[in-house]
Design an enzyme around this catalytic site. Structure first.
Site, PDB file in Angstrom:
ATOM      1  N   LYS A 137       6.434  -4.099  -4.956  1.00 18.04           N
ATOM      2  CA  LYS A 137       7.861  -3.773  -4.870  1.00 18.04           C
ATOM      3  C   LYS A 137       8.409  -4.073  -3.485  1.00 18.04           C
ATOM      4  O   LYS A 137       9.515  -4.516  -3.338  1.00 18.04           O
ATOM      5  CB  LYS A 137       8.092  -2.295  -5.196  1.00 18.04           C
ATOM      6  CG  LYS A 137       9.561  -1.883  -5.169  1.00 18.04           C
ATOM      7  CD  LYS A 137      10.366  -2.651  -6.198  1.00 18.04           C
ATOM      8  CE  LYS A 137      11.847  -2.369  -6.102  1.00 18.04           C
ATOM      9  NZ  LYS A 137      12.661  -3.250  -6.978  1.00 18.04           N
TER      10      LYS A 137
ATOM     11  N   TRP B  27      -2.981  -2.555  -1.680  1.00 14.09           N
ATOM     12  CA  TRP B  27      -2.628  -3.892  -2.191  1.00 14.09           C
ATOM     13  C   TRP B  27      -3.317  -4.851  -1.253  1.00 14.09           C
ATOM     14  O   TRP B  27      -2.949  -4.981  -0.093  1.00 14.09           O
ATOM     15  CB  TRP B  27      -1.108  -4.069  -2.160  1.00 14.09           C
ATOM     16  CG  TRP B  27      -0.601  -5.252  -2.905  1.00 14.09           C
ATOM     17  CD1 TRP B  27      -0.695  -5.478  -4.244  1.00 14.09           C
ATOM     18  CD2 TRP B  27       0.085  -6.388  -2.363  1.00 14.09           C
ATOM     19  NE1 TRP B  27      -0.116  -6.684  -4.569  1.00 14.09           N
ATOM     20  CE2 TRP B  27       0.371  -7.255  -3.452  1.00 14.09           C
ATOM     21  CE3 TRP B  27       0.479  -6.770  -1.096  1.00 14.09           C
ATOM     22  CZ2 TRP B  27       1.034  -8.476  -3.296  1.00 14.09           C
ATOM     23  CZ3 TRP B  27       1.153  -7.972  -0.927  1.00 14.09           C
ATOM     24  CH2 TRP B  27       1.407  -8.813  -2.020  1.00 14.09           C
TER      25      TRP B  27
ATOM     26  N   GLU C   8      18.382 -16.467  -9.873  1.00 18.21           N
ATOM     27  CA  GLU C   8      17.959 -15.078 -10.107  1.00 18.21           C
ATOM     28  C   GLU C   8      17.418 -14.906 -11.525  1.00 18.21           C
ATOM     29  O   GLU C   8      16.390 -14.262 -11.743  1.00 18.21           O
ATOM     30  CB  GLU C   8      19.128 -14.128  -9.838  1.00 18.21           C
ATOM     31  CG  GLU C   8      18.861 -12.673 -10.105  1.00 18.21           C
ATOM     32  CD  GLU C   8      17.679 -12.091  -9.316  1.00 18.21           C
ATOM     33  OE1 GLU C   8      17.208 -12.741  -8.377  1.00 18.21           O
ATOM     34  OE2 GLU C   8      17.214 -11.000  -9.687  1.00 18.21           O
TER      35      GLU C   8
ATOM     36  N   HIS D  94      19.605 -35.922 -11.346  1.00 17.13           N
ATOM     37  CA  HIS D  94      18.896 -36.375 -10.126  1.00 17.13           C
ATOM     38  C   HIS D  94      17.407 -36.132 -10.245  1.00 17.13           C
ATOM     39  O   HIS D  94      16.724 -35.918  -9.247  1.00 17.13           O
ATOM     40  CB  HIS D  94      19.483 -35.660  -8.905  1.00 17.13           C
ATOM     41  CG  HIS D  94      20.940 -35.960  -8.704  1.00 17.13           C
ATOM     42  ND1 HIS D  94      21.387 -37.188  -8.265  1.00 17.13           N
ATOM     43  CD2 HIS D  94      22.035 -35.220  -8.954  1.00 17.13           C
ATOM     44  CE1 HIS D  94      22.710 -37.178  -8.221  1.00 17.13           C
ATOM     45  NE2 HIS D  94      23.143 -35.996  -8.634  1.00 17.13           N
TER      46      HIS D  94
ATOM     47  N   ARG E  20       4.841   0.375  -6.127  1.00 16.60           N
ATOM     48  CA  ARG E  20       4.754  -0.538  -4.971  1.00 16.60           C
ATOM     49  C   ARG E  20       3.709  -1.619  -5.205  1.00 16.60           C
ATOM     50  O   ARG E  20       3.586  -2.561  -4.431  1.00 16.60           O
ATOM     51  CB  ARG E  20       4.412   0.248  -3.704  1.00 16.60           C
ATOM     52  CG  ARG E  20       5.460   1.276  -3.311  1.00 16.60           C
ATOM     53  CD  ARG E  20       4.901   2.293  -2.348  1.00 16.60           C
ATOM     54  NE  ARG E  20       4.641   1.746  -1.040  1.00 16.60           N
ATOM     55  CZ  ARG E  20       5.507   1.808  -0.021  1.00 16.60           C
ATOM     56  NH1 ARG E  20       6.676   2.378  -0.210  1.00 16.60           N
ATOM     57  NH2 ARG E  20       5.223   1.303   1.148  1.00 16.60           N
TER      58      ARG E  20
ATOM     59  N   CYS F 231       0.846  -1.204   0.000  1.00 12.60           N
ATOM     60  CA  CYS F 231       0.000   0.000   0.000  1.00 12.60           C
ATOM     61  C   CYS F 231       0.875   1.245   0.000  1.00 12.60           C
ATOM     62  O   CYS F 231       2.009   1.238   0.463  1.00 12.60           O
ATOM     63  CB  CYS F 231      -0.877   0.022   1.245  1.00 12.60           C
ATOM     64  SG  CYS F 231      -1.857  -1.452   1.427  1.00 12.60           S
TER      65      CYS F 231
ATOM     66  N   LYS G 252      13.638 -13.667 -12.393  1.00 15.51           N
ATOM     67  CA  LYS G 252      13.368 -12.522 -13.273  1.00 15.51           C
ATOM     68  C   LYS G 252      12.355 -12.911 -14.346  1.00 15.51           C
ATOM     69  O   LYS G 252      11.385 -12.217 -14.617  1.00 15.51           O
ATOM     70  CB  LYS G 252      14.672 -12.046 -13.942  1.00 15.51           C
ATOM     71  CG  LYS G 252      15.620 -11.321 -13.019  1.00 15.51           C
ATOM     72  CD  LYS G 252      15.215  -9.916 -12.649  1.00 15.51           C
ATOM     73  CE  LYS G 252      14.436  -9.714 -11.419  1.00 15.51           C
ATOM     74  NZ  LYS G 252      14.826 -10.172 -10.139  1.00 15.51           N
TER      75      LYS G 252
ATOM     76  N   ASN H  67      -1.471   1.615   6.089  1.00 12.47           N
ATOM     77  CA  ASN H  67      -0.643   0.600   5.457  1.00 12.47           C
ATOM     78  C   ASN H  67      -0.174  -0.326   6.567  1.00 12.47           C
ATOM     79  O   ASN H  67       0.233   0.133   7.625  1.00 12.47           O
ATOM     80  CB  ASN H  67       0.565   1.265   4.765  1.00 12.47           C
ATOM     81  CG  ASN H  67       1.402   0.239   4.006  1.00 12.47           C
ATOM     82  OD1 ASN H  67       0.959  -0.908   3.829  1.00 12.47           O
ATOM     83  ND2 ASN H  67       2.580   0.630   3.582  1.00 12.47           N
ATOM     84  N   GLY H  68      -0.272  -1.656   6.327  1.00 12.64           N
ATOM     85  CA  GLY H  68       0.146  -2.611   7.348  1.00 12.64           C
ATOM     86  C   GLY H  68      -1.011  -3.559   7.673  1.00 12.64           C
ATOM     87  O   GLY H  68      -1.942  -3.695   6.897  1.00 12.64           O
TER      88      GLY H  68
ATOM     89  N   GLU I 161       8.866 -13.522 -12.903  1.00  8.70           N
ATOM     90  CA  GLU I 161       8.214 -12.305 -12.404  1.00  8.70           C
ATOM     91  C   GLU I 161       7.573 -11.481 -13.496  1.00  8.70           C
ATOM     92  O   GLU I 161       6.508 -10.924 -13.316  1.00  8.70           O
ATOM     93  CB  GLU I 161       9.269 -11.417 -11.721  1.00  8.70           C
ATOM     94  CG  GLU I 161       9.639 -11.819 -10.322  1.00  8.70           C
ATOM     95  CD  GLU I 161      10.453 -10.733  -9.658  1.00  8.70           C
ATOM     96  OE1 GLU I 161      11.649 -10.633  -9.953  1.00  8.70           O
ATOM     97  OE2 GLU I 161       9.889  -9.984  -8.863  1.00  8.70           O
TER      98      GLU I 161
HETATM   99  C1  AGP Z   1      12.806  -9.338  -6.858  1.00 11.58           C
HETATM  100  O1  AGP Z   1      12.777  -9.097  -8.261  1.00 11.58           O
HETATM  101  C2  AGP Z   1      11.444  -9.246  -6.244  1.00 11.58           C
HETATM  102  N1  AGP Z   1      10.898  -7.945  -6.409  1.00 11.58           N
HETATM  103  C3  AGP Z   1      11.406  -9.751  -4.820  1.00 11.58           C
HETATM  104  O2  AGP Z   1      11.844 -11.098  -4.834  1.00 11.58           O
HETATM  105  C4  AGP Z   1      12.265  -8.980  -3.802  1.00 11.58           C
HETATM  106  O3  AGP Z   1      13.634  -9.228  -4.048  1.00 11.58           O
HETATM  107  C5  AGP Z   1      11.922  -9.498  -2.395  1.00 11.58           C
HETATM  108  O4  AGP Z   1      10.564  -9.219  -2.150  1.00 11.58           O
HETATM  109  C6  AGP Z   1      12.796  -8.874  -1.299  1.00 11.58           C
HETATM  110  O5  AGP Z   1      12.607  -7.495  -1.296  1.00 11.58           O
HETATM  111  P1  AGP Z   1      13.669  -6.613  -0.465  1.00 11.58           P
HETATM  112  O6  AGP Z   1      15.003  -6.792  -1.134  1.00 11.58           O
HETATM  113  O7  AGP Z   1      13.164  -5.204  -0.558  1.00 11.58           O
HETATM  114  O8  AGP Z   1      13.694  -7.128   0.944  1.00 11.58           O
END
Ligand code: AGP
Length: 604
Positions: free
Chosen positions: A599, A75, A480, A503, A27, A2, A484, A99-100, A487
């Site tokens: 985010k 969110w 990673e 395996h 966000r 949020c 990517k 927010n929270g 995502e």
């Molecule tokens: C990465 O592309 C994602 N947005 C997500 O995995 C992110 O790395 C994860 O939520 C951790 O966020 P932070 O680094 O702000 O703690």
């Protein structure tokens, strides 16, 4: 997560609130709303979906005189994304945004319903405004009612509340979710969940601490602590230049952030590289006294950076190192010993799971260090020590430059500790530093490479899945690369150690299984190559990324011949970032705000 904005002043508060919410879009959200109090009258607008829907609803709404306003992008955590569940939430004469998560909302809601309060939404947030008005009726004083309300809330919150009873005030409270207030010479006050919406409006900002609450008027800011005692404001200069967070002509923020990795990593290295030693002015060497183990804890991409760090820490510092997924570590009853340095990694510094593990380590009296991109974030303010990655605002939800700078910091930190412990010779440290100095050049995107990847991406828009495979420190890079792609393309991808194929996973090999193979020339090349040949022999479609031609590959993305595998690492990192970007663009996805993602995940 949020986003929250607030404003007091004589300007066009509707525009200020909407512009502020736009700066928080990255966000992630699924609904939005604003409430403005002017001339003793509230106007409230809410809309599901993107902000353009809220703009449409407010197009005939004019705010051209003194007003108090709050806004929110939601969110969904409690209750579906609907207008009724969108914030601000209303009582009889007050509005609130939050927010929270209010963890005791069910109890409060039940008690309020028992005295006849009707709830319109399914949210936890709505209890705040009704609890406030209940206390206001009893106490007949808005500040005391707000103070009592805040004391009755459990959980994480960043709250803004406005009420007709105090038409020139915004009440605020912060605990576990970020919020700040900005000021300028025109006696305006701006609130936001992060600093971007305040850029260009304010000169100084005050980041609230957990447990702080109070109110602002055009003339003053009153802050109180958990102990209800007055707190001083602590303003810092708002340094980020708004222009730097615009797209600068790139198609997406993510693309811009991939291209700026070169300059950003140069910033990360700035002032920290000697000839044969690494310097961290922000660290006190005593942090490492008596340390026999390093435990790294993070989520998502930051977890992958932590995995990369584990290879470097054990190789260079000779300290036993382990890596944890924060959401697992929290509930595992882990054994924590005081000779362990607990390191959390977070771009935002607000990820709930990671933040909670930091609190656990603090409670267990471990020394703590945070590697973070956001100064004054919750983790930075909580840890014993912090190293900032200096990646600048990262607006793409899919993290790129944050990852690159995290790995760079860890590489430096491993050499810094090696210097303290003499676990490496000065010559070896000097060699590694000479490599670090080449990283900005290694991550510079060339048109040739980008064009090649753009063309190649058309072949990878279908299939039943991707394997990203690598060995040693290229295994977390494979993870990673797979993350990517998942995502932003929504295609299924998995990262694997190359040696794991036989395996089980190799059962999936066929022409529709796309294997992205990381083949560094200077690290286990022959071993990795034979693993790829196993897949190629079973007809998996292979895309090899290497400095060396590989005849068994269906596709090949060349990187430069490098003098060390760590430079190959950074070159391949850019390739996998660009590959996911171009596949996602071809699929027509919203690269910067992919579906279902946020985010910063500030709730569990
Ligand atoms: C990465 O592309 C994602 N947005 C997500 O995995 C992110 O790395 C994860 O939520 C951790 O966020 P932070 O680094 O702000 O703690």
């Amino acid at each position: 997560m949020c986003g929250i904005v607030g404003y007091i002043g004589n300007k066009n508060s509707k525009e200020i609130l909407l512009e502020g919410l736009k700066e928080l879009e990255y966000r992630g959200y699924d609904s939005a709303g604003i409430a403005v109090l002017q001339n003793g009258k509230f106007d409230n607008f809410k809309a599901v979906g993107k902000l353009i829907n809220l703009e449409e609803k407010t197009k005939n709404f004019i705010t051209d005189k003194f007003s108090v306003g709050i806004g929110h992008t939601r969110w969904a955590t409690h209750g579906k994304p609907t207008e009724l569940n969108a914030h601000p939430h209303v009582g009889e004469s007050s509005y609130v945004v939050h927010n929270g998560i209010i963890e005791n909302y069910a109890t409060l809601k039940k008690e309020l319903q028992e005295i006849g309060v009707n709830f319109l939404s399914q949210t936890d947030t709505e209890v705040i405004v009704h609890q406030f008005e209940k206390n206001l009726r009893e106490l007949q004083n808005a500040f005391q009612a707000f103070e009592k309300t805040v004391s009755e809330l459990q959980g994480a919150y960043a709250i803004l509340l406005v009420t007709k009873d105090e038409p020139e005030r915004i009440f605020f409270a912060k605990h576990g979710s970020p919020m700040l207030v900005g000021i300028n010479e025109e006696n305006e006050k701006y609130f936001a969940s992060s600093d971007t919406p305040l850029i260009g409006h304010c000169k100084e900002v005050n980041y609230f601490e957990d447990g702080e609450y109070g109110y602002v008027t055009p003339q003053e800011i009153k802050i109180y602590g958990k102990d209800t005692k007055k707190r001083k404001t602590h303003f810092t200069k708002l340094s980020t230049n708004k222009l730097s967070s615009q797209k600068d002509g790139y198609r997406f923020f993510m693309e811009k952030e991939i291209y700026e990795q070169s300059t950003v990593i140069a910033d990360t290295l700035l002032g920290r590289l000697g000839v044969d030693e690494v310097v961290f002015d922000e660290l006190d060497t005593s942090l490492f006294n008596g340390i026999n183990e390093i435990k790294l804890c993070a989520c998502g991409t930051s977890y992958h950076a932590a995995l990369c760090a584990s290879y470097m820490f054990e190789r260079y510092t000779k300290i036993k190192t382990s890596v944890e997924v924060a959401s697992e570590f929290r509930y595992r009853s882990p054994i924590m010993t005081k000779d362990t340095l607990f390191v959390v990694i977070s771009q935002s510094g607000e990820t709930a799971d990671t933040l909670e593990t930091l609190k656990m380590a603090k409670e267990a009296d471990l020394k703590t260090l945070v590697i973070c991109n956001v100064d004054n974030s919750s983790m930075v303010r909580l840890a014993d020590a912090s190293i900032l990655t200096r990646a600048g605002v990262e607006k793409g939800v899919a993290s790129t430059k944050a990852f690159a700078t995290q790995v760079s910091v860890f590489w430096m930190l491993s050499l810094y500790i090696a210097g303290l412990r003499s676990s490496m010779s000065k010559e070896d440290i000097a060699y590694q530093i000479s490599l670090l100095r080449e990283v900005p050049a290694s991550v510079k995107v060339t048109d040739t490479t980008h064009e090649r990847i753009k063309r190649l991406s058309k072949r990878y828009l279908h299939g039943h899945g991707f394997f990203f495979i690598g060995r040693d420190i290229f295994y977390p890079l494979a993870l990673e690369g797979a993350l990517k792609l998942k995502e932003i393309s929504y295609l299924h991808a998995e990262g694997y150690p190359s040696g794991e194929m036989k395996h089980g996973p190799i059962a999936l090999a066929d022409p529709e299984l796309f294997t992205i193979a990381l083949l560094p020339q200077h690290l286990l090349y022959e071993k990795a190559k034979s693993n790829v040949e196993e897949l190629s022999a079973r007809d998996s479609t292979i895309c090899a990324i290497s400095a060396l031609e590989f005849d068994k590959a269906d596709d090949f993305i060349a990187i430069n011949e490098c003098r060390d595998y760590m430079l190959e690492f950074f070159e391949m990192m850019v390739v996998v970032q660009l590959l996911s970007l171009e596949i996602s663009i071809r699929l027509g996805n919203d690269v910067d705000m992919p579906r279902n993602l946020a985010k910063s995940v500030t709730v569990e």
